[in-house]
Scaffold this motif. Structure first.
Motif, PDB file in Angstrom:
ATOM      1  N   ALA A 173     -37.120  59.518  11.012  1.00 30.88           N
ATOM      2  CA  ALA A 173     -37.278  59.083  12.403  1.00 30.88           C
ATOM      3  C   ALA A 173     -36.770  57.657  12.585  1.00 30.88           C
ATOM      4  O   ALA A 173     -36.039  57.361  13.539  1.00 30.88           O
ATOM      5  CB  ALA A 173     -38.741  59.184  12.815  1.00 30.88           C
ATOM      6  N   ARG A 174     -37.165  56.768  11.683  1.00 30.70           N
ATOM      7  CA  ARG A 174     -36.728  55.367  11.792  1.00 30.70           C
ATOM      8  C   ARG A 174     -35.211  55.270  11.730  1.00 30.70           C
ATOM      9  O   ARG A 174     -34.582  54.597  12.566  1.00 30.70           O
ATOM     10  CB  ARG A 174     -37.353  54.550  10.663  1.00 30.70           C
ATOM     11  CG  ARG A 174     -36.795  53.134  10.562  1.00 30.70           C
ATOM     12  CD  ARG A 174     -37.368  52.385   9.367  1.00 30.70           C
ATOM     13  NE  ARG A 174     -36.631  51.163   9.097  1.00 30.70           N
ATOM     14  CZ  ARG A 174     -36.885  50.333   8.081  1.00 30.70           C
ATOM     15  NH1 ARG A 174     -37.867  50.613   7.245  1.00 30.70           N
ATOM     16  NH2 ARG A 174     -36.152  49.239   7.912  1.00 30.70           N
ATOM     17  N   TYR A 175     -34.615  55.940  10.752  1.00 29.80           N
ATOM     18  CA  TYR A 175     -33.163  55.875  10.586  1.00 29.80           C
ATOM     19  C   TYR A 175     -32.466  56.461  11.814  1.00 29.80           C
ATOM     20  O   TYR A 175     -31.517  55.862  12.339  1.00 29.80           O
ATOM     21  CB  TYR A 175     -32.749  56.637   9.328  1.00 29.80           C
ATOM     22  CG  TYR A 175     -31.306  56.416   8.923  1.00 29.80           C
ATOM     23  CD1 TYR A 175     -30.977  55.524   7.913  1.00 29.80           C
ATOM     24  CD2 TYR A 175     -30.261  57.109   9.557  1.00 29.80           C
ATOM     25  CE1 TYR A 175     -29.651  55.312   7.537  1.00 29.80           C
ATOM     26  CE2 TYR A 175     -28.938  56.903   9.195  1.00 29.80           C
ATOM     27  CZ  TYR A 175     -28.643  56.009   8.187  1.00 29.80           C
ATOM     28  OH  TYR A 175     -27.328  55.795   7.834  1.00 29.80           O
ATOM     29  N   GLY A 176     -32.938  57.617  12.276  1.00 27.04           N
ATOM     30  CA  GLY A 176     -32.294  58.268  13.411  1.00 27.04           C
ATOM     31  C   GLY A 176     -32.355  57.447  14.681  1.00 27.04           C
ATOM     32  O   GLY A 176     -31.352  57.288  15.385  1.00 27.04           O
ATOM     33  N   LEU A 177     -33.543  56.911  14.992  1.00 32.10           N
ATOM     34  CA  LEU A 177     -33.697  56.124  16.214  1.00 32.10           C
ATOM     35  C   LEU A 177     -32.907  54.821  16.143  1.00 32.10           C
ATOM     36  O   LEU A 177     -32.284  54.402  17.125  1.00 32.10           O
ATOM     37  CB  LEU A 177     -35.178  55.841  16.460  1.00 32.10           C
ATOM     38  CG  LEU A 177     -36.040  57.053  16.836  1.00 32.10           C
ATOM     39  CD1 LEU A 177     -37.521  56.708  16.789  1.00 32.10           C
ATOM     40  CD2 LEU A 177     -35.654  57.577  18.230  1.00 32.10           C
ATOM     41  N   ALA A 178     -32.939  54.162  14.981  1.00 31.44           N
ATOM     42  CA  ALA A 178     -32.181  52.921  14.828  1.00 31.44           C
ATOM     43  C   ALA A 178     -30.676  53.186  14.878  1.00 31.44           C
ATOM     44  O   ALA A 178     -29.905  52.390  15.435  1.00 31.44           O
ATOM     45  CB  ALA A 178     -32.560  52.231  13.522  1.00 31.44           C
ATOM     46  N   TYR A 179     -30.235  54.303  14.304  1.00 39.98           N
ATOM     47  CA  TYR A 179     -28.819  54.670  14.338  1.00 39.98           C
ATOM     48  C   TYR A 179     -28.366  54.898  15.778  1.00 39.98           C
ATOM     49  O   TYR A 179     -27.283  54.442  16.182  1.00 39.98           O
ATOM     50  CB  TYR A 179     -28.592  55.924  13.500  1.00 39.98           C
ATOM     51  CG  TYR A 179     -27.157  56.390  13.440  1.00 39.98           C
ATOM     52  CD1 TYR A 179     -26.332  56.021  12.381  1.00 39.98           C
ATOM     53  CD2 TYR A 179     -26.614  57.213  14.438  1.00 39.98           C
ATOM     54  CE1 TYR A 179     -25.015  56.448  12.308  1.00 39.98           C
ATOM     55  CE2 TYR A 179     -25.301  57.639  14.386  1.00 39.98           C
ATOM     56  CZ  TYR A 179     -24.506  57.255  13.323  1.00 39.98           C
ATOM     57  OH  TYR A 179     -23.195  57.676  13.271  1.00 39.98           O
ATOM     58  N   GLU A 273     -28.900  51.378  -2.812  1.00 39.09           N
ATOM     59  CA  GLU A 273     -27.960  51.608  -1.720  1.00 39.09           C
ATOM     60  C   GLU A 273     -28.688  52.071  -0.462  1.00 39.09           C
ATOM     61  O   GLU A 273     -28.394  51.609   0.649  1.00 39.09           O
ATOM     62  CB  GLU A 273     -26.914  52.640  -2.151  1.00 39.09           C
ATOM     63  CG  GLU A 273     -25.920  52.137  -3.182  1.00 39.09           C
ATOM     64  CD  GLU A 273     -26.475  52.054  -4.590  1.00 39.09           C
ATOM     65  OE1 GLU A 273     -25.717  51.649  -5.491  1.00 39.09           O
ATOM     66  OE2 GLU A 273     -27.665  52.401  -4.805  1.00 39.09           O
ATOM     67  N   PHE A 274     -29.640  52.986  -0.646  1.00 37.43           N
ATOM     68  CA  PHE A 274     -30.368  53.482   0.525  1.00 37.43           C
ATOM     69  C   PHE A 274     -31.220  52.392   1.157  1.00 37.43           C
ATOM     70  O   PHE A 274     -31.241  52.224   2.380  1.00 37.43           O
ATOM     71  CB  PHE A 274     -31.248  54.664   0.153  1.00 37.43           C
ATOM     72  CG  PHE A 274     -32.169  55.088   1.270  1.00 37.43           C
ATOM     73  CD1 PHE A 274     -31.661  55.720   2.399  1.00 37.43           C
ATOM     74  CD2 PHE A 274     -33.524  54.814   1.223  1.00 37.43           C
ATOM     75  CE1 PHE A 274     -32.495  56.089   3.449  1.00 37.43           C
ATOM     76  CE2 PHE A 274     -34.362  55.174   2.261  1.00 37.43           C
ATOM     77  CZ  PHE A 274     -33.847  55.816   3.378  1.00 37.43           C
ATOM     78  N   GLN A 275     -31.942  51.625   0.328  1.00 34.79           N
ATOM     79  CA  GLN A 275     -32.805  50.591   0.892  1.00 34.79           C
ATOM     80  C   GLN A 275     -31.995  49.537   1.634  1.00 34.79           C
ATOM     81  O   GLN A 275     -32.405  49.068   2.703  1.00 34.79           O
ATOM     82  CB  GLN A 275     -33.641  49.934  -0.210  1.00 34.79           C
ATOM     83  CG  GLN A 275     -34.771  49.059   0.300  1.00 34.79           C
ATOM     84  CD  GLN A 275     -35.840  49.846   1.046  1.00 34.79           C
ATOM     85  OE1 GLN A 275     -36.216  50.933   0.626  1.00 34.79           O
ATOM     86  NE2 GLN A 275     -36.348  49.301   2.146  1.00 34.79           N
ATOM     87  N   ALA A 276     -30.836  49.198   1.096  1.00 34.37           N
ATOM     88  CA  ALA A 276     -29.976  48.224   1.776  1.00 34.37           C
ATOM     89  C   ALA A 276     -29.492  48.764   3.112  1.00 34.37           C
ATOM     90  O   ALA A 276     -29.444  48.034   4.113  1.00 34.37           O
ATOM     91  CB  ALA A 276     -28.787  47.872   0.889  1.00 34.37           C
ATOM     92  N   ALA A 280     -30.460  47.230   6.765  1.00 36.58           N
ATOM     93  CA  ALA A 280     -29.395  46.792   7.670  1.00 36.58           C
ATOM     94  C   ALA A 280     -29.586  47.375   9.065  1.00 36.58           C
ATOM     95  O   ALA A 280     -29.340  46.700  10.064  1.00 36.58           O
ATOM     96  CB  ALA A 280     -28.034  47.201   7.113  1.00 36.58           C
ATOM     97  N   LEU A 281     -30.059  48.616   9.141  1.00 36.94           N
ATOM     98  CA  LEU A 281     -30.325  49.232  10.446  1.00 36.94           C
ATOM     99  C   LEU A 281     -31.582  48.652  11.087  1.00 36.94           C
ATOM    100  O   LEU A 281     -31.660  48.507  12.304  1.00 36.94           O
ATOM    101  CB  LEU A 281     -30.491  50.745  10.289  1.00 36.94           C
ATOM    102  CG  LEU A 281     -29.244  51.616  10.386  1.00 36.94           C
ATOM    103  CD1 LEU A 281     -29.613  53.078  10.172  1.00 36.94           C
ATOM    104  CD2 LEU A 281     -28.542  51.442  11.723  1.00 36.94           C
ATOM    105  N   GLY A 282     -32.578  48.348  10.274  1.00 34.67           N
ATOM    106  CA  GLY A 282     -33.825  47.801  10.784  1.00 34.67           C
ATOM    107  C   GLY A 282     -34.646  48.847  11.509  1.00 34.67           C
ATOM    108  O   GLY A 282     -34.581  50.046  11.223  1.00 34.67           O
ATOM    109  N   PHE A 283     -35.430  48.399  12.491  1.00 34.62           N
ATOM    110  CA  PHE A 283     -36.248  49.281  13.308  1.00 34.62           C
ATOM    111  C   PHE A 283     -35.673  49.324  14.726  1.00 34.62           C
ATOM    112  O   PHE A 283     -35.089  48.337  15.184  1.00 34.62           O
ATOM    113  CB  PHE A 283     -37.699  48.784  13.369  1.00 34.62           C
ATOM    114  CG  PHE A 283     -38.496  49.092  12.134  1.00 34.62           C
ATOM    115  CD1 PHE A 283     -39.361  50.169  12.099  1.00 34.62           C
ATOM    116  CD2 PHE A 283     -38.376  48.301  11.001  1.00 34.62           C
ATOM    117  CE1 PHE A 283     -40.095  50.459  10.957  1.00 34.62           C
ATOM    118  CE2 PHE A 283     -39.097  48.583   9.856  1.00 34.62           C
ATOM    119  CZ  PHE A 283     -39.967  49.662   9.835  1.00 34.62           C
ATOM    120  N   PRO A 284     -35.840  50.431  15.414  1.00 40.22           N
ATOM    121  CA  PRO A 284     -35.361  50.484  16.803  1.00 40.22           C
ATOM    122  C   PRO A 284     -36.118  49.476  17.668  1.00 40.22           C
ATOM    123  O   PRO A 284     -37.349  49.435  17.641  1.00 40.22           O
ATOM    124  CB  PRO A 284     -35.647  51.926  17.227  1.00 40.22           C
ATOM    125  CG  PRO A 284     -36.748  52.380  16.315  1.00 40.22           C
ATOM    126  CD  PRO A 284     -36.505  51.694  15.009  1.00 40.22           C
TER     127      PRO A 284
END
Length: 548
Positions: A173-179, A273-276, A280-284
């Protein structure tokens, strides 16, 4: 010797059942009446770290409309967590929201909200077989984006979405919304609830990882090796696990430890790599970000560093027995033997295996840190009727381990996993946290109330972010003290706090001059729900408080 190797295969096979427990389905859970499962395909492909091309992810979903008007107008997306082999289906995900004879999804549907369960199945795309429940978090996030866009196109009215992500689902969810935000895609989402999610990594005791992997390799059975490949060596596990056996293997060996690699190491080419990428995307920023966690907020540990997990001799038959000793990772800056195995045939040692672990100078080992817990006996299915496994479980001296450390679920970057968290350092604007460590993704009456309040507040008009989320409760529910965290850069010359009953009666009030760090306010309120009003002379903030 044959029976010994059969034992190894049995142990390895039983460990597969551990994955179901990564997202708890409680006893007496309430299941829905399933109607129609649909498939959704991402419109954005993703290429994994070890892949030669990008693939379009897939998911399956079911919409459980509300019980008022039956119209899709207030969607809440519930995401799948880590689930290799799709052992937990859509109905299981729905049932995992049960608590005390109730189900949070049912409560919300009775109030007019629509529940959308998004599951990660096993599928084939572009000629590649993908196990969605253990696939790259990023590709699952692309599926979520497609789901969000479809719901926003299909819903009636302008109600914004809510996304609740348990466990790995919180990272998706975090990755998708921030993306979406980073790529100017309107998510039309007002609230993101992270539920005991590993924002800074997850933990499975490295001693167990070594042991399972050794069993698989020594048996030489294709099915046993597949267990290791699909679980521990899955893309998702390698992205999330802070300490992974792949980081410790001797060059050219698939089970022996490199004696120079004893400090915690993630899977090469995945973990860092994933954590970086996630950082970098952070939170929405356009979404209200809150979290409910199962780890302790006051430093209560899960056992102790270096604790003995098991130290026993297992009788296989009249001629074969095995000494097995496992330990938690050690105290700060210390080294210990975490896995120690000796096989005896006719009283003669015929095989040995040992691995070593060292904790860094900043923190004791992860295994006993405060956090949402995993259970070894649950992982083994309580023995499954196999006497050797039952004997192993009965010999356990330490059953629980820290699966999602508290610091990780709060997304706090602190090298000491045992420190009492300063919630002002967490990116979440509201936090549900207790003093005890609970089973990972366990819903309780109190945590359900927290989630329900967050979801309802977006529609009933109780604002909790009028101060740009300046103040947060350090614990909610509260016990003897109401502790309010204040960000370091906050400039408050005077803050007045007031507590009201739900009916509007003022019960407590106090003024604080130039508070710094936190406000600790003694209370003797009866158990129940109250409204906490915070006024800094410029604006006000209201937070719902649950008193235990």
């Amino acid at each position: 010797m044959k029976k010994f190797y059969i034992l190894l295969l049995i142990l390895t096979t039983q460990f597969t059942f551990a994955q179901i427990r990564f997202q708890n389905i409680p006893e007496n859970a309430i299941y829905p009446e399933s109607k129609a499962v649909e498939t959704i395909t991402a419109t954005i492909p993703y290429q994994g770290y070890e892949e030669t091309q990008a693939y379009f992810g897939q998911g399956e979903y079911e919409i459980f409309l509300d019980n008022l008007d039956g119209v899709l107008d207030k969607p809440i997306i519930i995401l799948d967590g880590f689930d290799p082999g799709d052992a937990r289906d859509i109905n299981g995900l729905y049932a995992s929201l049960s608590f005390d004879g109730q189900n949070m999804a049912d409560i919300l549907r009775n109030e007019g909200f629509d529940i959308v369960i998004l599951n990660a199945p096993v599928y084939n795309t572009g000629g590649k077989d993908i196990d969605g429940g253990a696939d790259y978090i990023q590709r699952n996030a692309m599926v979520l984006i497609a789901m969000i866009q479809k719901l926003n196109a299909d819903k009636v009215g302008n109600e914004e979405l809510v996304v609740l992500g348990p466990s790995m689902g919180g990272l998706i969810a975090r990755y998708g919304l921030a993306y979406m935000e980073a790529n100017s895609l309107d998510a039309e989402t007002r609230l993101y609830i992270s539920f005991d999610s590993p924002h800074r990594g997850a933990n499975i005791p490295i001693s167990l990882q070594y042991l399972i992997n050794y069993f698989a390799i020594q048996v030489g059975d294709a099915t046993a090796q597949q267990v290791v490949d699909q679980l521990l060596n899955s893309p998702a596990a390698k992205e999330m696990l802070l300490d992974h056996l792949k980081g410790h293997l001797l060059a050219g060996s698939d089970f022996e430890q490199d004696p120079t690699k004893v400090l915690p190491l993630g899977a090469p080419g995945f973990r860092n790599e994933f954590q970086a990428e996630l950082e970098a995307l952070g939170f929405p920023s356009s979404v209200r970000n809150v979290t409910m966690i199962n780890g302790s907020g006051n430093g209560t540990t899960t056992g102790s560093p270096g604790a003995t997990v098991v130290d026993t001799n297992l009788t296989i038959d009249a001629l074969t027995n095995i000494d097995v000793a496992l330990k938690f990772t050690p105290p700060t800056n210390q080294t210990n033997t975490v896995t120690d195995l000796t096989v005896f045939f006719a009283g003669i040692p015929v095989n040995t295996y040992a691995t070593t672990s060292q904790s860094p100078s900043t923190s004791a080992g992860l295994d006993s840190s405060p956090g949402g817990t995993g259970s070894i006996s649950d992982a083994l299915g309580d023995g499954g009727g196999n006497q050797v496994l039952i004997d192993f479980i009965n010999a356990l001296q330490q059953d629980l381990y820290s699966f999602i450390p508290t610091m990780s679920s709060l997304a706090i970057d602190n090298p000491d996993w045992y420190a009492t968290p300063n919630l002002a350092n967490s990116p979440f604007v509201n936090v549900f946290i207790q003093n005890t460590n609970e089973d990972h993704v366990t819903v309780t009456a109190a945590s359900a109330q927290f989630a329900l309040d967050e979801i309802r507040n977006g529609t009933i008009g109780i604002s909790e972010n009028q101060l740009n989320n300046q103040f947060v409760l350090s614990q909610n529910p509260v016990s003897s003290n109401i502790v309010i965290a204040i960000p370091k850069n906050s400039l408050n010359t005077q803050v007045t706090t007031s507590v009201f009953s739900i009916t509007g009666q003022k019960l407590m009030q106090q003024t604080w001059n130039t508070p710094q760090g936190e406000i600790s306010w003694n209370q003797n309120l009866s158990s129940g729900i109250y409204l906490l009003k915070i006024d800094n002379g410029i604006s006000t903030q209201t937070i719902k408080v649950v008193v235990q």
